[in-house]
Enzyme design. Structure first.
Site, PDB file in Angstrom:
ATOM      1  N   GLU A  52     -11.108   2.178   2.030  1.00 49.68           N
ATOM      2  CA  GLU A  52     -10.250   3.178   2.489  1.00 49.68           C
ATOM      3  C   GLU A  52     -11.088   4.489   2.673  1.00 49.68           C
ATOM      4  OE1 GLU A  52      -6.856   4.676   0.283  1.00 49.68           O
ATOM      5  OE2 GLU A  52      -6.190   5.673   1.862  1.00 49.68           O
ATOM      6  N   CYS A 250      -3.325   4.645   1.559  1.00 48.53           N
ATOM      7  CA  CYS A 250      -2.355   5.800   2.203  1.00 48.53           C
ATOM      8  C   CYS A 250      -2.736   6.392   3.388  1.00 48.53           C
ATOM      9  CB  CYS A 250      -1.984   6.708   1.123  1.00 48.53           C
ATOM     10  SG  CYS A 250      -1.584   6.556  -0.653  1.00 48.53           S
ATOM     11  N   ASN A 381       1.610   0.052   3.583  1.00 44.21           N
ATOM     12  CA  ASN A 381       0.845   0.020   2.564  1.00 44.21           C
ATOM     13  C   ASN A 381       1.294  -0.208   1.152  1.00 44.21           C
ATOM     14  OD1 ASN A 381      -1.608   0.436   0.764  1.00 44.21           O
ATOM     15  ND2 ASN A 381      -0.860   2.759   0.746  1.00 44.21           N
ATOM     16  N   GLU A 382       2.012   0.966   0.645  1.00 45.77           N
ATOM     17  CA  GLU A 382       2.495   1.194  -0.497  1.00 45.77           C
ATOM     18  C   GLU A 382       3.861   1.654  -0.558  1.00 45.77           C
ATOM     19  OE1 GLU A 382      -0.278   2.669  -4.158  1.00 45.77           O
ATOM     20  OE2 GLU A 382       0.854   4.336  -3.280  1.00 45.77           O
TER      21      GLU A 382
HETATM   22  O1  AHR Z   1      -6.697   4.070  -3.794  1.00 46.51           O
HETATM   23  C1  AHR Z   1      -6.355   5.451  -3.736  1.00 46.51           C
HETATM   24  C2  AHR Z   1      -4.728   5.370  -3.304  1.00 46.51           C
HETATM   25  O2  AHR Z   1      -3.919   4.818  -4.428  1.00 46.51           O
HETATM   26  C3  AHR Z   1      -4.269   4.448  -2.001  1.00 46.51           C
HETATM   27  O3  AHR Z   1      -4.547   5.183  -1.038  1.00 46.51           O
HETATM   28  C4  AHR Z   1      -2.966   4.119  -2.244  1.00 46.51           C
HETATM   29  O4  AHR Z   1      -2.350   3.097  -1.744  1.00 46.51           O
HETATM   30  C5  AHR Z   1      -2.627   4.207  -3.684  1.00 46.51           C
HETATM   31  O5  AHR Z   1      -1.753   5.095  -3.970  1.00 46.51           O
END
Ligand code: AHR
Length: 660
Positions: A52, A250, A381-382
């Protein structure tokens, strides 16, 4: 994030207590290693990497561009640039000045108009991304686009200046003709400098337009022009990752939907890639990074290419129409979801379609006629809650209707348990989801205690992608978190549990991957770097030992008939590598006392020699750093006497045993 940080705030002190056993007697554990097939394959994707653009991982890191805001596209277009001899409010006639011209019809909207009144005085400087890192003996490609508007400017003089103001390389470029033209020059720095700056001066007076002022090392990964930082890719390559997950995290979701990651915008010509504020720019009040933007020089084509270079499966994660739920949580309406779904379908065609398809043709034109053979795609993603499930269903239906063989990764939210997690899993199970992504940033104790986490999982349910995990020495998003030996050791213990459950867990990755020592927002991270060098953390070496020794088939190792999952502070997993004809045993001793194991192999013929690899450190708070990597695997060869494998397992260590 805040809740998680509170829960684990006391992690470090508790963890030290955990390891305070004082008993000095060395005990022998008698283990049984059963070579009989369990019929459980270790998937080639078992150990992968999570990438990321956080902590300057892409811009300022892997993407080797050395100029900050090269095309004046940041919302403050002069970010990174200075005109030391120009007054801000009323430019002096004794120098010159710069204005920004904006053409809103373009994706690269801005360029600089530079008026030089006195070429002896006018200077334009770029500070680089936390400075410009230069290595003596290497060459650097400078390029810029310039339009000569009026006057008699005949040359652009570019200088690299070190921290003390000393000139270390200089090159002049003659300006010819009108219209926009691209100019190139090469620097050969006379010394190594961590934080140089670029200085531009002019010969003659007049007006020129400039854009895409760019500087790259010639020494990039595979020598590609405008490519990736070689030392950093090498570290990824050495992991032998099974997959490359990109572009996050994110950052996929964005703070708002408008700021989500849009892959189609990243596969056009580099200068036409629309810059976007980085989500981590103001992510944390304690680590504000207002100059953090995304140039997308590392875009989706480059990610696929990187995955191919690494021999890893490409695993793109796409926005599912939900902005980061820790930020605005903006939602696209269900009736407006189509373009998001179409992006996923088009991406599969971009990666896998032949040159006769619309998107396969675009990939071919970029320079890769051979399909990338992508097998996985992530939807969101999350994300969490009913809004996610509702959107996931639409993606799943559309993707599998057109591409039944693509495996879809779905998400279970930001925590490894709790209401959102349970709800997500319940719904995804009902929908026969294929692979569910779990995230856990947690204390070292949590990792040690949860080595049996997947023993309890339903064998008939979806497979698990442990997509983001890392032990936090202080607490989640705490700036004092360290990549110390305790965190790495606890991850190693946990990973024996992942491996032991390879029938359920098919993909895993530590997160985040990279951090720039002067540009980070989130710690801990697997690999740390500055403008000149990088170092691998103990956590990296744990990942490497598991990944390089993943084997092909799970076998059983036990003590008194039970798997080793933390009783007596011992953890273990074992695999066979049918291709290399090897048996590999991983043992973690999380006590402060050395122990020994006597392993009795059954249904397996072993050579009379074994390779023992030990990763350990005297102190649990020990770390690697830029000066030295003291926590590294150490290898020795040992003889096996009378078929009995007797091995010392040092206190607080990960030991990998390899037997032909
Ligand atoms: O790894 C950092 C962040 O942690 C990522 O972007 C997210 O998916 C998680 O909250």
């Amino acid at each position: 994030m805040k809740t998680r940080s509170k829960i684990f705030a006391t992690a470090f002190s508790l963890s030290l207590a955990f390891f305070s056993a004082q008993n000095k007697t060395i005990k022998t554990h008698f283990l049984d290693l059963d070579g009989t097939s369990t019929n459980i394959k270790i998937q080639p994707t078992m150990y992968g990497i999570f990438f990321e653009d956080i902590n300057f991982a892409a811009d300022g890191g892997l993407y080797a561009e050395l100029i900050k805001n090269r095309s004046f596209e940041f919302d403050e277009p002069l970010t990174g640039w200075k005109q030391p001899n120009t007054k801000t409010l009323s430019p002096n006639l004794d120098s010159g000045f710069l204005t920004i011209i904006t053409d809103k019809s373009k994706t690269n909207k801005n360029y600089a108009r530079i008026t030089v009144w006195n070429d002896k005085n006018y200077i334009l400087e770029n500070e680089g991304l936390r400075g410009i890192g230069l290595h003596q003996g290497e060459k650097y490609d400078l390029s810029f686009n310039l339009e000569n508007i009026s006057g008699n400017i005949s040359a652009i003089n570019t200088n690299l200046i070190d921290e003390n103001g000393t000139l270390i390389s200089s090159v002049s470029t003659i300006i010819k003709g009108g219209g926009w033209q691209k100019y190139n020059a090469v620097f050969s720095p006379s010394k190594t400098v961590e934080k140089a700056k670029l200085e531009i001066t002019f010969t003659g007076k007049g007006i020129v337009n400039m854009d895409m002022i760019s500087l790259f090392p010639q020494e990039t990964w595979k020598g590609r022009k405008g490519g990736l930082r070689k030392d950093l890719v090498q570290k990824l390559y050495d992991l032998q990752p099974g997959f490359l997950r990109f572009p996050g995290g994110c950052i996929v979701e964005g703070r708002t939907l408008a700021e989500r990651y849009q892959w189609k915008k990243t596969i056009v010509k580099v200068e036409d890639r629309e810059n976007l504020i980085n989500k981590w720019n103001n992510g944390f009040a304690h680590r504000l990074t207002p100059d953090y933007w995304q140039s997308f020089g590392l875009g989706f084509f480059e990610y696929f290419q990187l995955a191919e270079d690494l021999g890893a499966e490409p695993l793109p994660i796409l926005s599912c129409g939900m902005a980061c739920q820790f930020n605005t949580a903006e939602l696209v309406k269900m009736e407006d979801l189509d373009p998001y779904v179409q992006d996923a379908l088009d991406l599969i065609e971009f990666a896998n379609g032949d040159s006769n398809t619309k998107w396969g043709k675009i990939r071919t034109e970029i320079g890769h006629s051979k399909p990338f053979n992508m097998k996985f795609i992530g939807v969101g993603n999350e994300q969490w809650g009913a809004d996610y499930i509702e959107r996931y269903k639409v993606f799943e239906k559309a993707i599998h209707a057109k591409y039944p063989d693509i495996k879809i990764i779905s998400g279970s939210g930001p925590s490894p348990d709790g209401e959102f997690f349970d709800y997500g899993w319940k719904e995804l199970k009902k929908l026969n989801a294929q692979i569910v992504d779990e995230h856990y940033y947690n204390s070292p104790e949590w990792f040690l205690k949860n080595a049996d986490r997947y023993d309890k999982y339903d064998r008939r349910g979806p497979k698990v992608f442990a997509g983001e995990y890392a032990a936090q020495s202080v607490g989640v998003v705490k700036p004092d978190n360290k990549n110390n030996w305790l965190t790495a050791l606890s991850e190693a213990a946990f990973m024996t549990g992942l491996e032991r459950n390879a029938d359920v867990v098919t993909m895993t990755s530590y997160a985040p991957l990279f951090a720039h020592a002067d540009g980070w927002q989130w710690t801990p991270d697997l690999i740390w770097f500055n403008n000149l060098k990088s170092y691998a953390t103990p956590n990296y070496y744990v990942q490497k030992l598991f990944s390089n020794n993943k084997g092909t088939d799970l076998i059983k190792i036990s003590e008194n008939g039970n798997p080793l999952k933390g009783e007596n502070n011992l953890y273990a997993s074992a695999v066979r590598d049918l291709k290399k004809e090897e048996t590999i045993i991983k043992i973690v001793n999380s006590s402060s006392q050395e122990t020994s194991v006597e392993i009795n192999p059954k249904n397996i013929k072993t050579d009379n020699r074994l390779t023992k690899i030990v990763l350990t450190s005297a102190g649990l708070s020990d770390e690697n750093n830029f000066q030295s990597e003291t926590i590294i695997p150490k290898e020795e060869v040992q003889t096996i006497k009378k078929g009995k494998i007797s091995v010392e397992i040092p206190a607080n260590s990960l030991v990998v045993l390899k037997i032909k």
